[in-house]
Design an enzyme around this catalytic site. Sequence first.
Site, PDB file in Angstrom:
ATOM      1  N   GLY A 104       0.826  -1.201   0.000  1.00 53.72           N
ATOM      2  CA  GLY A 104       0.000   0.000   0.000  1.00 53.72           C
ATOM      3  C   GLY A 104       0.863   1.255   0.000  1.00 53.72           C
ATOM      4  N   CYS A 105       0.218   2.387  -0.288  1.00 52.53           N
ATOM      5  CA  CYS A 105       0.972   3.643  -0.374  1.00 52.53           C
ATOM      6  C   CYS A 105       1.500   4.074   0.988  1.00 52.53           C
ATOM      7  CB  CYS A 105       0.113   4.724  -1.011  1.00 52.53           C
ATOM      8  SG  CYS A 105      -1.521   4.947  -0.284  1.00 52.53           S
ATOM      9  N   TYR A 106       0.641   4.054   2.001  1.00 55.79           N
ATOM     10  CA  TYR A 106       1.109   4.443   3.338  1.00 55.79           C
ATOM     11  C   TYR A 106       2.190   3.489   3.849  1.00 55.79           C
ATOM     12  CZ  TYR A 106      -2.754   7.830   4.046  1.00 55.79           C
ATOM     13  OH  TYR A 106      -3.619   8.906   3.976  1.00 55.79           O
ATOM     14  N   ALA A 135       5.691   4.354   2.249  1.00 53.88           N
ATOM     15  CA  ALA A 135       6.371   5.524   2.812  1.00 53.88           C
ATOM     16  C   ALA A 135       6.789   5.276   4.258  1.00 53.88           C
ATOM     17  CB  ALA A 135       5.454   6.747   2.730  1.00 53.88           C
TER      18      ALA A 135
END
Lengths: 340, 340, 340, 340
Positions: free
Chosen positions: B143-145, B148
Amino acid sequence: MTLKPGLSTQMVSVAVLGARGYLGRELIRLLLQHPQVESVGVGSQSSAGEPLGKHLPAFRHVPGLTLVPFDHASIRDADAVFMALGHGEAKSLVPTLDEAGTRCIIDLSRDFRTEALAANGWTYGLADLDPVAKGTRRIANPGCYPTASLLATAPALRGRLLADGPIIVDGKSGVSGAGATVRADLHFAETNESVRAYKVLGHDHGPEIRGAAAHLEGRNGNARGIRFTPHLVPQNRGLLATVYAPIQDGVTPEMTKKAYQDAYQDSAFVAVVDEPDTSHVRHSNRAEIAVDVDVENGLMVARGAIDNLVKGGSGQAVQNFNDSFGYPATTGLTAVGGGP
Amino acid sequence: MTLKPGLSTQMVSVAVLGARGYLGRELIRLLLQHPQVESVGVGSQSSAGEPLGKHLPAFRHVPGLTLVPFDHASIRDADAVFMALGHGEAKSLVPTLDEAGTRCIIDLSRDFRTEALAANGWTYGLADLDPVAKGTRRIANPGCYPTASLLATAPALRGRLLADGPIIVDGKSGVSGAGATVRADLHFAETNESVRAYKVLGHDHGPEIRGAAAHLEGRNGNARGIRFTPHLVPQNRGLLATVYAPIQDGVTPEMTKKAYQDAYQDSAFVAVVDEPDTSHVRHSNRAEIAVDVDVENGLMVARGAIDNLVKGGSGQAVQNFNDSFGYPATTGLTAVGGGP
Amino acid sequence: MTLKPGLSTQMVSVAVLGARGYLGRELIRLLLQHPQVESVGVGSQSSAGEPLGKHLPAFRHVPGLTLVPFDHASIRDADAVFMALGHGEAKSLVPTLDEAGTRCIIDLSRDFRTEALAANGWTYGLADLDPVAKGTRRIANPGCYPTASLLATAPALRGRLLADGPIIVDGKSGVSGAGATVRADLHFAETNESVRAYKVLGHDHGPEIRGAAAHLEGRNGNARGIRFTPHLVPQNRGLLATVYAPIQDGVTPEMTKKAYQDAYQDSAFVAVVDEPDTSHVRHSNRAEIAVDVDVENGLMVARGAIDNLVKGGSGQAVQNFNDSFGYPATTGLTAVGGGP
Amino acid sequence: MTLKPGLSTQMVSVAVLGARGYLGRELIRLLLQHPQVESVGVGSQSSAGEPLGKHLPAFRHVPGLTLVPFDHASIRDADAVFMALGHGEAKSLVPTLDEAGTRCIIDLSRDFRTEALAANGWTYGLADLDPVAKGTRRIANPGCYPTASLLATAPALRGRLLADGPIIVDGKSGVSGAGATVRADLHFAETNESVRAYKVLGHDHGPEIRGAAAHLEGRNGNARGIRFTPHLVPQNRGLLATVYAPIQDGVTPEMTKKAYQDAYQDSAFVAVVDEPDTSHVRHSNRAEIAVDVDVENGLMVARGAIDNLVKGGSGQAVQNFNDSFGYPATTGLTAVGGGP
């Protein structure tokens, strides 16, 4: 200086120093609508003699708003003086205002917050938690991040709901919070479509939150640590503080939520909600607070949303002014904000 | 399906399922520029038979991009299939692709991440930390979160720099992260000039970060708690994760910064910087990471900035594709992003 | 229905139909601050029985704002009813209000503008050019684009400064002008970083401008053509109309500028300036107008900047209400707007 | 200067002067991806000796991008030099480049556009309408507004569809078009939520459009008047020109639309569409054009949407470079743009 019809003996004259900045102009907007204010002097040392509207076109049509130097009669004789100046400037001006006998000074800079938190001649004006007493003469208005953070944390601090350990405040502010000064990194095309933290290790709002939180929790002399990280987000106004703190064993989500509901149930400006959003409070003196408990990790997660220029600055300053002069807290602050 | 001139035996055919979503269209953009890709099939069950450009005008001029149903030959025969579908859809499609003998499936949904983190038939493709082996056939794209957050935390986890206690991840994402589905709260006038948290107690990226972090720290079976709070900020793209974690006694800022520098010094896509900013990495597959130590509070403060659609989705998927097919990791991912 | 303290015999009760839309909520904001309004009924057929604050969190703290059906006493008995409804809805409601004897109806939709321009039972309420007479009972409030366009053109029309030929109006509006209805093309990520024209050949504000301009120029029955092109720009509020019109031979820039200065010198809300900017008038009922003459091309170039929700809708409606009830035009409309 | 592997004799070295500006950095992005470019020199007189990445973090990871003074070998010996400098700077540099024997100079400023339109030693590089011949040595790259405006008007001009009278161009540009220089009025909080016109009577793109339009229409020596009004809209990138022109009697909407379709049917970069939108062409070298006829008013309404930094600057410059060096026009310009 603009005069209103219908002067009454209870009405007062006010002045705003630093009229051209974002907090200054918002103060003038609010004070022009304030039913107890009969005149608003506008001070700007650098632009004295010019109409405010020359610099801020939105004010062009308002009569009487000529910028005056800080020693002008409309400031010297004002009942209340609001100072929205750069770092250090307020400090150098106070002796002159003292000499003039200014009844109430409200400073929006950080110049006197440390003194105020030490109860050293100034009062820290966190208006929704500790309204200043009628007649208070020297008020240090809290910073925008501290206001949102402390409103979001106070019921837990006062209710002794937190376990030992630092409180983490992750703040997100619109760009007006950075002030009107021209900076390369605030050029529209550098700030739009950009999110970034800044001053991770040195923003002065960290110590301010720390000192005020210690008072709220009754830990004077033994302040709990505050980890404060401010972020810039691409919007004009609006500040959200997300607060993480270790919760006491045995404190349930229900107890926590009830503590928050109880704390603010009679509040004129603070509402406990499920989903705070800066767009709900924009252009108003209101705050939206939420609290959740992450049971698995033993953490309270609280949120506070405000308009950084109103509740985080000028609106709270007017609220402090109301309290000092004995007007109802909501006087002149009843506008319903929100989007779009 | 678009064909490129100069076919060579090493070139491959690919397909994108869910071509109309934000991740799907970004995948197509990247794959059309990829020097090893000879054809790109574009699948959309609901719009099969229509040109992609009818829905996405930016693609109107590209020949061959007709949307096909998922059982079309250009998908069935593709060497690699990227799935950018809604929750649950990938799971129901995999048997068909298995039957078709698809060489490599890369799923961008959350359908297989749990399996992947349990090493259960799928590989979790956190490409900058654990590149998948050549020949990997089933890849769950992070996932994106999590991307990061984990890039920002990995050197501390792997270096055993953290003391006990939960890790706090405060995420801020641009609106494209919420997907292209029409929602009242994502109307421009409701989202512009708005900052808000969402799914404070139930976002599925929390457990994903927790599982992946446990692997990185070697805590399998004893995962450290993760407090994850996502926020929506008014920009199209860009995600910043701010991470707070208790640091071991005796770990200095210098040691921490060195661990981060060492971890990423040879990285193709991750840079350790002083001030990460989502605008620096927009439209690129790069990540900017910073680490600071708040000595007073015993906390590490790390930040990770990415483009949520590229490094946080389609770019990392292409990187995984490169790794699986044995191409250099940067193949097709060399565009320099950044603002304005 | 919210009641204010200090009822006086001159005070009136009002109601807003369509309370949840962008114009409706702005009307409620203004009317709650209006010194002559003692109660505000809020009507919503679809959400009757629910508190307005359930849908619009900014209003949560205001007591008395329960949505009522359109046949509720607080609407039927209101002195003035503001209708901010979808196309056709106002028309079907008027007979009921007529029967109830509603003293003043102000409709913000396009339902009655054609009748009003034909002086057919309704009055077209372009308040800064033709204030309605005291006692006017049926007022069609102008559209947002017509308001900005006509304010920017009126002095030239009335002064007979224009040569033959169509007038070109190029309008740029913030997204709130498109209403609160959910639409795929108004998703934040589709509208942010996007500028586009829409309804190039069929926006109903074109004929409205045409009809009103004919009145202003005294060309009834022989209306001058209007080419009107609306554009959507990525901001919440603010509308700029740029107007191009052929100027009479011999009309100099000085004459033109003087005509504009003269026309608005006593205006409560309209200022002639050098550089109109929607940010100067945001959240106010003011308009900024500029006029230039392109001598080489024989064209007048006029600009009008307004807040599309205030001067372009709810603010002008309140101004019409003031005029109809004999209050000073600025009553309840004195807030100073502008950025940030 | 960055070197690419796989040098071939057909490859060329290029240099960009003014590397830190918005056009300069976009040029470097494009040229680093260009398959015929073996090295990119980056010149900045004020920051010579420093890495470009110090100023533009997005470029930090790219090796070889050290800023050099304008007399450096990587510029002097470059096959092609792109100048993206402030007004007047290009003019003073050309003699030195002439002396160095630079094969091709492409200037993105306005310094040589007048000469180019007069066919005086320079060629006006409006690449989609008049591609420069192979071997062209001195190219004046068009301005952003002229590019969009002329693409939107050319088929009507060349097809002699217009009646006498001035052409009106109403331009709307994102803020990057104003350049990277720090200005008070471009502060985020002053530009966000603001739409305004600027330089209504004096923008130098007006005469440029006039001169180029005269060529397209074959009116040399008798140029048709151009009324050009630029506007600033709150987005980073994207420019829409809306063009109004009197149409010949007897020219129907169908004839007009056909003329546009025919003109661009073989165009590599220009598409005739129904609804141009700057978001469709963002980060691409493409243009979207629409044409409508307002029969009632005898006016053609054309629209042109581009990315002001790419098609309106650096992309078109690369296209001119391709034409001059005999590469296919789309070389290095195939990226699919568009939102979000």
